[in-house]
Design a protein around this motif. Structure first.
Motif, short mmCIF file in Angstrom:
data_model
loop_
_atom_site.label_atom_id
_atom_site.label_comp_id
_atom_site.label_asym_id
_atom_site.label_seq_id
_atom_site.Cartn_x
_atom_site.Cartn_y
_atom_site.Cartn_z
N ASP A 127 0.85 -1.19 0.00
CA ASP A 127 0.00 0.00 0.00
C ASP A 127 0.89 1.23 0.00
OD1 ASP A 127 -2.44 1.33 0.00
OD2 ASP A 127 -2.51 1.47 2.18
N TYR A 129 1.28 5.71 -0.50
CA TYR A 129 0.81 6.94 0.13
C TYR A 129 1.03 8.05 -0.89
CZ TYR A 129 0.41 10.04 4.31
OH TYR A 129 0.01 10.96 5.27
N HIS A 134 -3.78 14.18 0.12
CA HIS A 134 -4.05 13.37 1.30
C HIS A 134 -2.91 13.48 2.31
CE1 HIS A 134 -5.26 10.06 3.87
NE2 HIS A 134 -4.13 9.42 3.61
N ALA A 135 -1.69 13.32 1.85
CA ALA A 135 -0.54 13.39 2.76
C ALA A 135 -0.45 14.76 3.42
CB ALA A 135 0.74 13.06 2.01
N TRP A 153 8.96 13.11 1.22
CA TRP A 153 7.73 12.76 0.51
C TRP A 153 7.78 13.09 -0.98
CZ3 TRP A 153 3.70 13.73 -2.58
CH2 TRP A 153 2.64 12.81 -2.54
N GLU A 200 -10.80 4.13 3.29
CA GLU A 200 -9.83 4.84 2.45
C GLU A 200 -10.14 4.52 0.99
OE1 GLU A 200 -5.82 3.98 3.61
OE2 GLU A 200 -5.92 5.36 5.31
N GLU A 202 -9.18 4.08 -2.53
CA GLU A 202 -7.94 3.82 -3.25
C GLU A 202 -8.23 3.09 -4.55
OE1 GLU A 202 -4.84 2.04 -0.95
OE2 GLU A 202 -5.50 2.94 0.94
N GLY A 350 -2.88 4.07 -2.01
CA GLY A 350 -3.13 4.90 -0.85
C GLY A 350 -4.33 5.79 -1.11
N THR A 351 -4.81 6.44 -0.06
CA THR A 351 -6.01 7.28 -0.18
C THR A 351 -5.86 8.32 -1.28
OG1 THR A 351 -6.40 7.03 2.19
CG2 THR A 351 -7.56 8.81 1.09
#
Length: 418
Positions: A127, A129, A134-135, A153, A200, A202, A350-351
């Motif tokens: 999974d 991110y 979102h982050a 990131w 979430e 995804e 990820g979301t």
């Protein structure tokens, strides 16, 4: 392109799509592989037994199997040949299937008469991110706006290894997990059912042939590894996660259930909807630099229906093309150390969130960590998921008079075990 099978323009499954899945007839019989066409499933084991895939080089028993793994392993050339053959067989001007009443009656089954199963034997699940919005939202909540994104990131796709054994097909109920939590006012952790259960939104993609251990997949070759895409709901227990995630990251807060849609949409079906992703600053390192447009215009929605509601209410409307890190970049990064991917492995984005509030792909963001409750049409409010809530996610690409859709991924929350 049109099929001899009537397909409504709003259907997710026209001849331009032809997603793969694993099904079992309600009347009995073994699980096997089919494709969705309109309201029907085309049984590929019947087509295979009739010898209609020989021109595509399929000589063995690939489709009379309970998973797609063997077909995934054949690689992109075989996938393209089979897809081309299927579109020919289903086209309005081709008589082979259209005019053979016996073959047609054996091969076409109403979707109402089948049970859809998990499409692959998933060896590993990763999974990511990959949504910057979102982050940023999550980082702002927990660390403040000035420190929203961690320093690494924008340099690499962040991810973690998930739990493949608890990936379930759409329609499977999800039991509220129990675990350790530490409320802000408590001096020590407590144990009990999660009070901050979240969804979430995804998307995931299944890996085809994979790579040898020690041999990375170049970003220019990464998309050849993508067999197809599914919708993913990676259920999350936020209060369990908040206590456990330091210093190693998600563990029990994510491992109790991940739901996926049953139909796997071929990457080739999405080609007309390819778009540029977000501008990446700073420029990624060489092994992550994109050589083409690498995102897709996929509309995504989430609906919530409580036990008290007569109809579901839309709570999220966003798009796949918001993802900062592309699927190819995630695959290339995943394997850069020599990590080997295998047929049937599942990777997820990820979301997926966008810049607007209604585009946030989790309740954590929609309710802003519980401070802004979501108003439901019947007067209820939601901060986190309640027992009995039914979540439905859907997604599609809108073409000229047709849709390339993913169907739905649904799940209902059951109370925690006593």
């Amino acid at each position: 392109m049109k099929s001899f099978i009537q397909v409504d323009p709003s259907s997710h499954f026209p001849i331009q799509n032809l997603p793969y899945g694993v099904f079992r007839p309600l009347s009995g019989g073994n699980a096997r592989i089919g494709v969705a066409i309109g309201d029907y499933v085309l049984d590929l084991s019947v087509i295979e037994a009739a010898g209609l895939f020989k021109e595509a080089g399929i000589q063995t028993d690939i489709f009379n199997q309970p998973t797609l793994n063997a077909f995934m392993e054949l690689g992109s050339n075989a996938w393209k040949k089979v897809r081309t053959k299927l579109q020919l067989l289903l086209s309005e001007d081709e008589p082979t299937l259209r005019d053979d009443e016996t073959l047609r009656s054996q091969a076409l089954i109403s979707q109402n008469d089948v049970e859809l199963l998990l499409p692959a034997q998933i060896g590993d699940y990763t999974d990511f991110y990959a949504s910057k919005e979102h982050a940023t939202n999550v980082g702002t909540m927990f660390r403040g706006k000035e420190n929203a994104l961690m320093p690494n990131w924008t340099h690499l796709p962040i991810g973690y290894h998930g739990r493949a054994s608890s990936v379930v097909v759409s329609g499977t109920d999800v039991r509220r997990p129990k675990g350790q939590m530490k409320p802000p006012t408590a001096d020590a952790p407590i144990f009990g059912p999660s009070k901050q259960l979240d969804m979430e939104l995804e998307m995931g993609w299944f890996i085809g042939p994979g790579n040898e251990q020690g041999k990375p997949i170049a970003i220019t070759d990464a998309e050849d590894q993508i067999f197809g895409l599914v919708l993913v709901n990676d259920w999350s227990a936020r209060d369990i996660q908040a206590w456990e995630y330091q210093p190693l990251g998600p563990f029990l807060a994510k491992s109790f259930a991940t739901s996926i849609s049953p139909w796997v949409v071929p990457l080739e079906a999405l080609e007309p909807f390819r778009v540029q992703g977000p501008k990446q600053e700073p420029t990624p390192l060489t092994y992550l630099q994109k050589n083409r447009a690498s995102s897709f215009n996929i509309n995504l929605e989430v609906y919530l229906k409580s036990q008290e509601m007569e109809t579901a209410q839309k709570i999220v409307s966003t798009n796949f093309n918001y993802l900062y890190w592309s699927m190819a970049q995630q695959i290339s990064h995943h394997t850069i150390t020599g990590c080997n991917l295998r047929p049937g492995d599942l990777l997820a984005s990820g979301t997926i969130s966008g810049p607007k509030k209604e585009e946030r792909g989790s309740l954590l963001e929609l309710s802003w960590r519980g401070t802004e409750p979501i108003e439901m049409n019947n007067g209820e409010q939601r901060v986190w998921l309640e027992d009995g809530d039914l979540l439905t996610m859907t997604g599609w690409c809108q073409g000229d008079g047709y849709r390339i859709g993913f169907g739905e991924v649904t799940g209902r929350i059951l109370p925690a075990y006593d």
